[in-house]
Design a protein around this motif. Structure first.
Motif, short mmCIF file in Angstrom:
data_model
loop_
_atom_site.label_atom_id
_atom_site.label_comp_id
_atom_site.label_asym_id
_atom_site.label_seq_id
_atom_site.Cartn_x
_atom_site.Cartn_y
_atom_site.Cartn_z
N ARG A 33 -0.15 -8.22 -24.79
CA ARG A 33 1.05 -7.55 -24.26
C ARG A 33 1.40 -6.32 -25.08
O ARG A 33 1.40 -6.36 -26.30
CB ARG A 33 2.23 -8.51 -24.25
CG ARG A 33 2.12 -9.52 -23.14
CD ARG A 33 3.44 -10.20 -22.85
NE ARG A 33 3.22 -11.18 -21.82
CZ ARG A 33 3.37 -12.49 -22.00
NH1 ARG A 33 3.77 -12.97 -23.15
NH2 ARG A 33 3.13 -13.31 -21.00
N GLY A 34 1.69 -5.23 -24.35
CA GLY A 34 2.07 -4.00 -25.01
C GLY A 34 1.19 -2.83 -24.59
O GLY A 34 0.38 -2.92 -23.68
N THR A 35 1.39 -1.73 -25.28
CA THR A 35 0.62 -0.51 -25.03
C THR A 35 -0.37 -0.33 -26.17
O THR A 35 -0.02 -0.50 -27.34
CB THR A 35 1.57 0.71 -24.94
OG1 THR A 35 2.53 0.46 -23.89
CG2 THR A 35 0.80 1.98 -24.62
N TRP A 36 -1.60 -0.01 -25.81
CA TRP A 36 -2.70 0.09 -26.76
C TRP A 36 -3.37 1.45 -26.67
O TRP A 36 -3.64 1.94 -25.58
CB TRP A 36 -3.73 -1.00 -26.46
CG TRP A 36 -3.22 -2.39 -26.64
CD1 TRP A 36 -2.36 -3.07 -25.82
CD2 TRP A 36 -3.53 -3.28 -27.71
NE1 TRP A 36 -2.11 -4.32 -26.31
CE2 TRP A 36 -2.83 -4.48 -27.47
CE3 TRP A 36 -4.34 -3.18 -28.83
CZ2 TRP A 36 -2.91 -5.57 -28.32
CZ3 TRP A 36 -4.43 -4.28 -29.68
CH2 TRP A 36 -3.71 -5.45 -29.43
N LYS A 37 -3.63 2.04 -27.83
CA LYS A 37 -4.33 3.32 -27.91
C LYS A 37 -5.81 3.04 -28.07
O LYS A 37 -6.22 2.22 -28.89
CB LYS A 37 -3.81 4.13 -29.09
CG LYS A 37 -4.42 5.51 -29.18
CD LYS A 37 -3.63 6.37 -30.14
CE LYS A 37 -4.20 7.76 -30.31
NZ LYS A 37 -4.54 8.45 -29.09
N GLY A 38 -6.62 3.71 -27.28
CA GLY A 38 -8.04 3.45 -27.27
C GLY A 38 -8.89 4.51 -27.95
O GLY A 38 -8.49 5.65 -28.10
N SER A 39 -10.06 4.08 -28.36
CA SER A 39 -11.09 4.98 -28.87
C SER A 39 -12.45 4.37 -28.52
O SER A 39 -12.55 3.18 -28.24
CB SER A 39 -10.96 5.20 -30.38
OG SER A 39 -11.10 3.98 -31.07
N GLU A 40 -13.47 5.18 -28.54
CA GLU A 40 -14.79 4.72 -28.18
C GLU A 40 -15.57 4.28 -29.42
O GLU A 40 -15.38 4.81 -30.50
CB GLU A 40 -15.56 5.84 -27.48
CG GLU A 40 -14.90 6.28 -26.18
CD GLU A 40 -15.58 7.47 -25.56
OE1 GLU A 40 -16.32 7.28 -24.59
OE2 GLU A 40 -15.37 8.59 -26.06
N ARG A 138 -12.12 -9.08 -28.05
CA ARG A 138 -12.22 -9.93 -29.23
C ARG A 138 -11.31 -9.33 -30.30
O ARG A 138 -11.17 -8.12 -30.42
CB ARG A 138 -13.67 -10.00 -29.75
CG ARG A 138 -14.64 -10.62 -28.77
CD ARG A 138 -14.45 -12.13 -28.62
NE ARG A 138 -15.23 -12.71 -27.55
CZ ARG A 138 -16.49 -13.04 -27.62
NH1 ARG A 138 -17.17 -12.86 -28.73
NH2 ARG A 138 -17.10 -13.57 -26.58
N LYS A 139 -10.71 -10.20 -31.09
CA LYS A 139 -9.69 -9.81 -32.07
C LYS A 139 -10.31 -9.37 -33.39
O LYS A 139 -11.07 -10.09 -34.01
CB LYS A 139 -8.77 -11.00 -32.32
CG LYS A 139 -7.60 -10.72 -33.20
CD LYS A 139 -6.74 -11.96 -33.30
CE LYS A 139 -5.55 -11.77 -34.19
NZ LYS A 139 -4.75 -12.99 -34.26
N VAL A 140 -9.93 -8.17 -33.81
CA VAL A 140 -10.35 -7.65 -35.11
C VAL A 140 -9.29 -7.99 -36.16
O VAL A 140 -9.61 -8.47 -37.24
CB VAL A 140 -10.57 -6.12 -35.05
CG1 VAL A 140 -10.89 -5.55 -36.43
CG2 VAL A 140 -11.67 -5.78 -34.05
N ASP A 141 -8.03 -7.74 -35.81
CA ASP A 141 -6.89 -8.05 -36.68
C ASP A 141 -5.65 -8.14 -35.78
O ASP A 141 -5.79 -7.99 -34.56
CB ASP A 141 -6.74 -7.02 -37.82
CG ASP A 141 -6.47 -5.60 -37.35
OD1 ASP A 141 -5.68 -5.41 -36.39
OD2 ASP A 141 -7.03 -4.66 -37.94
N PRO A 142 -4.45 -8.37 -36.31
CA PRO A 142 -3.27 -8.54 -35.45
C PRO A 142 -2.93 -7.35 -34.55
O PRO A 142 -2.18 -7.50 -33.59
CB PRO A 142 -2.14 -8.81 -36.44
CG PRO A 142 -2.81 -9.37 -37.63
CD PRO A 142 -4.14 -8.67 -37.72
N ASP A 143 -3.49 -6.19 -34.84
CA ASP A 143 -3.18 -5.00 -34.04
C ASP A 143 -4.41 -4.27 -33.51
O ASP A 143 -4.30 -3.12 -33.08
CB ASP A 143 -2.32 -4.04 -34.86
CG ASP A 143 -0.96 -4.63 -35.18
OD1 ASP A 143 -0.30 -5.13 -34.24
OD2 ASP A 143 -0.56 -4.62 -36.35
N THR A 144 -5.57 -4.92 -33.53
CA THR A 144 -6.80 -4.25 -33.11
C THR A 144 -7.70 -5.22 -32.36
O THR A 144 -7.87 -6.36 -32.79
CB THR A 144 -7.58 -3.71 -34.33
OG1 THR A 144 -6.71 -2.96 -35.17
CG2 THR A 144 -8.75 -2.82 -33.90
N VAL A 145 -8.27 -4.74 -31.25
CA VAL A 145 -9.28 -5.52 -30.53
C VAL A 145 -10.50 -4.65 -30.28
O VAL A 145 -10.40 -3.42 -30.18
CB VAL A 145 -8.76 -6.09 -29.20
CG1 VAL A 145 -7.65 -7.10 -29.42
CG2 VAL A 145 -8.33 -5.01 -28.24
#
Length: 182
Positions: A33-40, A138-145
């Motif tokens: 849930r929320g807004t996520w900033k993406g990168s490649e 997949r979860k990298v940390d609490p704020d990154t997938v």
């Protein structure tokens, strides 16, 4: 290779990206849930570089039924707007998407979330409404997938990173309010 090493390198082999993806914990739906900033995360995939060159911002997950799978910057980069995946990408709209907002914007949510099994593990997956495509997380940390886009006809997944962004630019939606449907 660790996630940090992969991001720092900027480019890794598909086999390394798959091994990294498989090593990470799965994700529950509510976590997104929320807004996520993406990168490649470039692996030599035919889509490498496409999103970064177009003003792609990321994704927004309201709940399991309400997902904006493609958010882009407005032309002045002051706000974000959701794009209809059926209208972009398009060879008729090269470069930045912002100047083509009137042609590609949508008020409707164009994806949903479900738990699916991918590579032997059950994890949160974004299902596009109109494409035979799934983005598995997949979860990298609490704020990154780490995301793996798996699409019919795609020989290997396309990898991308999403970082939670509590301070994202505001969402700006134009057009007919009657078009806003879940």
């Amino acid at each position: 290779m660790t996630f940090d090493e992969a991001v720092k390198a900027g480019r890794i082999r598909v086999e390394e990206a798959l091994a990294l993806f498989d090593s990470l914990p799965t994700v529950e739906l509510a976590f997104l849930r929320g807004t996520w900033k993406g990168s490649e995360l470039q692996t030599g995939h035919p889509m490498d570089g496409m999103l970064g060159a177009t003003g792609w911002y990321g994704k927004q997950f309201i709940d399991a039924e309400s997902v904006h799978p493609l958010l882009f910057f407005t032309e002045d980069r002051a706000a974000l707007f959701p794009v209809d995946p059926r209208k972009w990408p398009s060879p008729k709209l090269p470069g930045l998407v912002g100047p083509h907002r009137a042609e590609v914007e949508t008020r409707k949510f164009k994806a949903r979330l479900r738990m699916t099994e991918y590579r032997g593990q059950l994890s949160a997956t974004m299902l596009y409404d109109d494409w035979p495509t799934n983005d598995v997380f997949r979860k990298v940390d609490p704020d990154t997938v780490l995301g793996a886009m798996d699409a019919r006809g795609m020989a290997t997944p396309y990898f991308f990173v999403l970082r939670r962004d509590a301070e994202s630019p505001p969402l700006s939606v134009t057009g007919d309010p009657a078009d806003r449907a879940r």
